[in-house]
Structure formats: structure tokens, C-alpha cells
Scaffold this active site. Structure first.
Site, mmCIF file in Angstrom:
data_model
loop_
_atom_site.group_PDB
_atom_site.id
_atom_site.type_symbol
_atom_site.label_atom_id
_atom_site.label_comp_id
_atom_site.label_asym_id
_atom_site.label_seq_id
_atom_site.Cartn_x
_atom_site.Cartn_y
_atom_site.Cartn_z
ATOM 1 N N HIS A 101 73.060 107.095 -39.979
ATOM 2 C CA HIS A 101 74.398 107.671 -39.766
ATOM 3 C C HIS A 101 74.320 108.691 -38.643
ATOM 4 O O HIS A 101 73.275 109.280 -38.399
ATOM 5 C CB HIS A 101 74.947 108.318 -41.047
ATOM 6 C CG HIS A 101 74.002 109.296 -41.660
ATOM 7 N ND1 HIS A 101 72.945 108.897 -42.445
ATOM 8 C CD2 HIS A 101 73.934 110.638 -41.590
ATOM 9 C CE1 HIS A 101 72.277 109.965 -42.849
ATOM 10 N NE2 HIS A 101 72.846 111.032 -42.329
ATOM 11 N N HIS A 103 76.068 112.191 -37.119
ATOM 12 C CA HIS A 103 76.932 113.335 -37.424
ATOM 13 C C HIS A 103 77.681 113.768 -36.160
ATOM 14 O O HIS A 103 77.072 113.899 -35.097
ATOM 15 C CB HIS A 103 76.104 114.551 -37.850
ATOM 16 C CG HIS A 103 75.285 114.384 -39.079
ATOM 17 N ND1 HIS A 103 75.677 114.896 -40.294
ATOM 18 C CD2 HIS A 103 74.078 113.798 -39.301
ATOM 19 C CE1 HIS A 103 74.734 114.646 -41.208
ATOM 20 N NE2 HIS A 103 73.758 113.980 -40.626
HETATM 21 P P1 AMP Z 1 71.377 113.564 -43.371
HETATM 22 O O1 AMP Z 1 70.795 114.858 -43.863
HETATM 23 O O2 AMP Z 1 71.355 113.418 -41.880
HETATM 24 O O3 AMP Z 1 70.761 112.380 -44.083
HETATM 25 O O4 AMP Z 1 72.907 113.653 -43.747
HETATM 26 C C1 AMP Z 1 73.460 113.180 -44.930
HETATM 27 C C2 AMP Z 1 74.875 113.702 -44.971
HETATM 28 O O5 AMP Z 1 75.616 112.898 -45.858
HETATM 29 C C3 AMP Z 1 74.998 115.144 -45.430
HETATM 30 O O6 AMP Z 1 75.673 115.910 -44.442
HETATM 31 C C4 AMP Z 1 75.800 115.020 -46.738
HETATM 32 O O7 AMP Z 1 76.680 116.104 -46.928
HETATM 33 C C5 AMP Z 1 76.542 113.719 -46.517
HETATM 34 N N1 AMP Z 1 76.913 113.024 -47.739
HETATM 35 C C6 AMP Z 1 76.113 112.695 -48.786
HETATM 36 N N2 AMP Z 1 76.819 112.019 -49.722
HETATM 37 C C7 AMP Z 1 78.083 111.905 -49.255
HETATM 38 C C8 AMP Z 1 79.285 111.322 -49.753
HETATM 39 N N3 AMP Z 1 79.339 110.728 -50.953
HETATM 40 N N4 AMP Z 1 80.401 111.397 -49.004
HETATM 41 C C9 AMP Z 1 80.371 112.007 -47.809
HETATM 42 N N5 AMP Z 1 79.281 112.571 -47.269
HETATM 43 C C10 AMP Z 1 78.151 112.536 -47.983
#
Ligand code: AMP
Ligand code: ZN
Length: 138
Positions: A101, A103
């Protein structure tokens, strides 16, 4: 973890509802549930890739094209002072969800987001040797 249990597979494919801001056949763009700042968005491909290493060039190019569109929408709607585009790969890099993903974090003067590092030092000979080694691999 199997792909069947992957939360971002479920979110991207609409099995779990999310605050969606864009969707097409390649990806879904949602608002992060624990935003670093107002408007923090995630671009999630519908196909499961653990990280950048397993992603094909065509999907990567489509994702970055969408990133430019989302960035413009955030700018128009939220009028931020800046924007960080971040993509974490591996636990050491802060990845917590092991489905690729990207950001998009709008930045505001005096916000609490922290995406910085202490500038290191380099050695000219070392940089030349490393750039040559990497160049051979691309
Ligand atoms: P990373 O640390 O780059 O793997 O980012 C994962 C991101 O996913 C974090 O910013 C979380 O807040 C976000 N996240 C996790 N679960 C969900 C969810 N159900 N809906 C939206 N965002 C999420
Ligand atoms: Zn997945």
C-alpha cells in the site's frame, strides 16, 4: 498469514467496508483508520502483493498515476502545506500490513507527523562503487 486472511485484500475488494475515495479495476483508495494527519489516504491494489519486490511494473505505474490524482484531490479539498508519499516494505521499515500500500499523508505546518532522518555522511569512493554495483542490477 494466507491471502484469505489479508485485511487489505478484503478492504480493496470491498469485502470489508472502508471510507473509499476512489476505486477502479486495479486499486481502491481509502482513508486511513488511524490517520497521521487529516486526509491520510492509502492506495491499495486489489491484487495481493506482499511488498514492492513482488509488484509488476504495470501495476506500479498505474498506482503512481492514481497517486498523482489523489494528491491533487487532497490539495484541492484540504489545502495542505505539503504532502509525503510513503511506502513501507518490511518490518524494519515500519510495514505493519503485509499487502502493498502507498500512503499519501497531507502535511500541515506544525503538525505532529514525523518522517525525518538524521543526514548521514558519505565517502566518494564508496558511493561510486555502490552506484556502479547497483547500476549493473537495474
Ligand atoms: P504500514 O505501517 O505502512 O503497513 O501501514 C498500515 C496502515 O494501515 C496504518 O497507517 C494503519 O492505520 C492502516 N490500517 C490498518 N487497518 C486499517 C483499516 N481497517 N482501515 C484503514 N486503515 C487501516
Ligand atoms: Zn492482501
Amino acid at each position: 498469514m494466507s491471502k484469505e486472511d489479508c485485511i487489505f485484500c478484503k478492504i480493496a475488494n470491498g469485502v470489508i467496508p472502508s471510507a473509499t475515495v476512489y476505486e477502479d479495476s486495479i486499486c481502491r483508495v481509502i482513508l486511513d483508520i488511524n490517520p497521521a494527519s487529516k486526509g491520510h489516504a492509502l492506495i491499495i491494489p486489489k491484487e495481493h502483493f506482499d511488498n514492492v519486490y513482488s509488484m509488476d511494473a504495470d501495476t506500479a505505474s498505474k498506482i503512481f498515476t492514481i497517486a498523482t490524482e489523489v494528491a491533487k484531490a487532497q490539495k484541492a479539498e484540504l489545502n495542505p502545506d505539503g504532502l509525503n508519499i510513503i511506502q513501507n516494505n518490511g518490518e524494519a521499515a515500519g510495514q505493519t500490513v503485509f499487502h502493498f500500500h502507498m500512503h499519501l499523508v497531507p502535511r500541515y505546518i506544525n503538525d505532529t507527523v514525523n518522517v525525518t532522518w538524521k543526514p548521514g555522511e558519505s565517502d566518494k569512493t564508496e558511493l561510486e562503487a555502490l552506484s556502479k554495483a547497483l547500476r549493473k542490477r537495474i
